[in-house]
Design a protein around this motif. Sequence first.
Motif, PDB file in Angstrom:
ATOM      1  N   UNK A  32      40.160  38.190 -42.501  1.00 18.84           N
ATOM      2  CA  UNK A  32      40.445  37.060 -41.629  1.00 18.84           C
ATOM      3  C   UNK A  32      40.856  37.481 -40.229  1.00 18.84           C
ATOM      4  N   UNK A  33      41.519  38.628 -40.113  1.00 16.75           N
ATOM      5  CA  UNK A  33      41.916  39.120 -38.784  1.00 16.75           C
ATOM      6  C   UNK A  33      40.686  39.460 -37.959  1.00 16.75           C
ATOM      7  N   UNK A  34      39.722  40.143 -38.572  1.00 13.08           N
ATOM      8  CA  UNK A  34      38.462  40.425 -37.881  1.00 13.08           C
ATOM      9  C   UNK A  34      37.747  39.130 -37.554  1.00 13.08           C
ATOM     10  N   UNK A  35      37.706  38.222 -38.511  1.00 19.58           N
ATOM     11  CA  UNK A  35      37.026  36.941 -38.297  1.00 19.58           C
ATOM     12  C   UNK A  35      37.645  36.169 -37.127  1.00 19.58           C
ATOM     13  N   UNK A  36      38.972  36.199 -37.009  1.00 18.91           N
ATOM     14  CA  UNK A  36      39.637  35.527 -35.888  1.00 18.91           C
ATOM     15  C   UNK A  36      39.207  36.117 -34.549  1.00 18.91           C
ATOM     16  N   UNK A  37      39.288  37.429 -34.440  1.00 18.05           N
ATOM     17  CA  UNK A  37      39.002  38.078 -33.163  1.00 18.05           C
ATOM     18  C   UNK A  37      37.526  38.026 -32.790  1.00 18.05           C
ATOM     19  N   UNK A  38      36.647  37.907 -33.781  1.00 17.96           N
ATOM     20  CA  UNK A  38      35.210  37.791 -33.492  1.00 17.96           C
ATOM     21  C   UNK A  38      34.773  36.343 -33.283  1.00 17.96           C
ATOM     22  N   UNK A 100      51.286  52.781 -28.593  1.00 14.02           N
ATOM     23  CA  UNK A 100      50.739  54.020 -29.147  1.00 14.02           C
ATOM     24  C   UNK A 100      49.719  53.781 -30.271  1.00 14.02           C
ATOM     25  N   UNK A 101      49.342  52.534 -30.477  1.00 17.38           N
ATOM     26  CA  UNK A 101      48.431  52.208 -31.576  1.00 17.38           C
ATOM     27  C   UNK A 101      47.063  51.813 -31.036  1.00 17.38           C
ATOM     28  N   UNK A 102      46.040  52.405 -31.647  1.00 23.39           N
ATOM     29  CA  UNK A 102      44.666  52.007 -31.368  1.00 23.39           C
ATOM     30  C   UNK A 102      44.240  51.042 -32.468  1.00 23.39           C
ATOM     31  N   UNK A 103      43.818  49.851 -32.062  1.00 27.03           N
ATOM     32  CA  UNK A 103      43.367  48.825 -32.998  1.00 27.03           C
ATOM     33  C   UNK A 103      41.852  48.793 -33.029  1.00 27.03           C
ATOM     34  N   UNK A 104      41.305  48.729 -34.233  1.00 32.01           N
ATOM     35  CA  UNK A 104      39.861  48.649 -34.437  1.00 32.01           C
ATOM     36  C   UNK A 104      39.574  47.647 -35.558  1.00 32.01           C
ATOM     37  N   UNK A 105      38.352  47.116 -35.561  1.00 31.29           N
ATOM     38  CA  UNK A 105      37.872  46.364 -36.716  1.00 31.29           C
ATOM     39  C   UNK A 105      37.376  47.394 -37.718  1.00 31.29           C
ATOM     40  N   UNK A 106      37.837  47.312 -38.954  1.00 31.02           N
ATOM     41  CA  UNK A 106      37.292  48.170 -39.994  1.00 31.02           C
ATOM     42  C   UNK A 106      35.789  47.905 -40.036  1.00 31.02           C
ATOM     43  N   UNK A 107      35.007  48.952 -40.198  1.00 32.71           N
ATOM     44  CA  UNK A 107      33.543  48.887 -40.232  1.00 32.71           C
ATOM     45  C   UNK A 107      33.028  47.575 -40.828  1.00 32.71           C
ATOM     46  N   UNK A 108      32.216  46.851 -40.062  1.00 31.79           N
ATOM     47  CA  UNK A 108      31.722  45.553 -40.517  1.00 31.79           C
ATOM     48  C   UNK A 108      30.801  45.663 -41.731  1.00 31.79           C
ATOM     49  N   UNK A 109      30.016  46.726 -41.826  1.00 29.49           N
ATOM     50  CA  UNK A 109      29.188  46.894 -43.031  1.00 29.49           C
ATOM     51  C   UNK A 109      30.068  46.979 -44.274  1.00 29.49           C
ATOM     52  N   UNK A 127      31.034  36.887 -44.383  1.00 31.08           N
ATOM     53  CA  UNK A 127      30.051  37.969 -44.416  1.00 31.08           C
ATOM     54  C   UNK A 127      28.775  37.567 -43.680  1.00 31.08           C
ATOM     55  N   UNK A 128      28.316  36.347 -43.881  1.00 29.84           N
ATOM     56  CA  UNK A 128      27.113  35.883 -43.163  1.00 29.84           C
ATOM     57  C   UNK A 128      27.349  35.906 -41.657  1.00 29.84           C
ATOM     58  N   UNK A 129      28.505  35.405 -41.249  1.00 29.52           N
ATOM     59  CA  UNK A 129      28.818  35.374 -39.820  1.00 29.52           C
ATOM     60  C   UNK A 129      28.950  36.785 -39.256  1.00 29.52           C
ATOM     61  N   UNK A 130      29.549  37.712 -40.013  1.00 25.50           N
ATOM     62  CA  UNK A 130      29.677  39.098 -39.545  1.00 25.50           C
ATOM     63  C   UNK A 130      28.315  39.754 -39.387  1.00 25.50           C
ATOM     64  N   UNK A 131      27.372  39.417 -40.250  1.00 28.92           N
ATOM     65  CA  UNK A 131      26.015  39.961 -40.123  1.00 28.92           C
ATOM     66  C   UNK A 131      25.427  39.561 -38.777  1.00 28.92           C
ATOM     67  N   UNK A 133      27.167  38.094 -35.930  1.00 28.64           N
ATOM     68  CA  UNK A 133      28.007  38.464 -34.787  1.00 28.64           C
ATOM     69  C   UNK A 133      27.983  39.977 -34.555  1.00 28.64           C
ATOM     70  N   UNK A 134      27.970  40.741 -35.628  1.00 29.98           N
ATOM     71  CA  UNK A 134      27.980  42.194 -35.515  1.00 29.98           C
ATOM     72  C   UNK A 134      26.600  42.804 -35.363  1.00 29.98           C
TER      73      UNK A 134
END
Length: 184
Positions: A32-38, A100-109, A127-131, A133-134
């Motif tokens: 959901x965190x990835x989904x929010x930011x995307x 001091x923290x680098x934030x990333x989206x965990x690999x979308x695949x 998952x459909x939306x990530x396919x 958007x990503x």
Amino acid sequence: MRGQIDKGKLEQFMQTLGQLATTPGGVYLVGGSTALLLGIRDQTIDINFKLDPEPGGVFQAIAGLKNSLDINVELAAPDQFLPPLPGWKERSLFIQTAGQIEFRHYDLYSQVLAKVERGHDQDIRDARAMMVVGSLQTEELVRLAAAIHPDIIRYPAVDAEDLAAKLNEFLLECAMDNARDTVG
């Protein structure tokens, strides 16, 4: 039950966590965190992530942020449910550096495959939306899923053949969605 999390609250969490960390580290956001930011969703019920490497002081900071922001926070990542996909770190999309923290989206695949395995309606929608958007490639998802097939035995809750069937069904539905979008 704590409150819903919107993009603003998630961004506040990231900024404050970065400021409170005492050593450098990495946070890989999931679900959901990835989904929010995307821009896939407007809210989520919790902030899920993986720490790698773990920043110093992060758990003390999280304990305070859970209460001050009225949020749920969980350590959860696709590699807890499925074997890690080869190259997941290199495909993890950069979001920002806070303190001091680098934030990333965990690999979308990896996220898509884990969501397909879970199979909940919200997971499949994400998952459909990530396919889309990503700009994920079907062939690459199939290749990566095949690469972990021999290691699935180490995850007793996952049936390799069932996962393959779920992935085939998901990809067929995505292809039908794309065909409808092209025609419509």
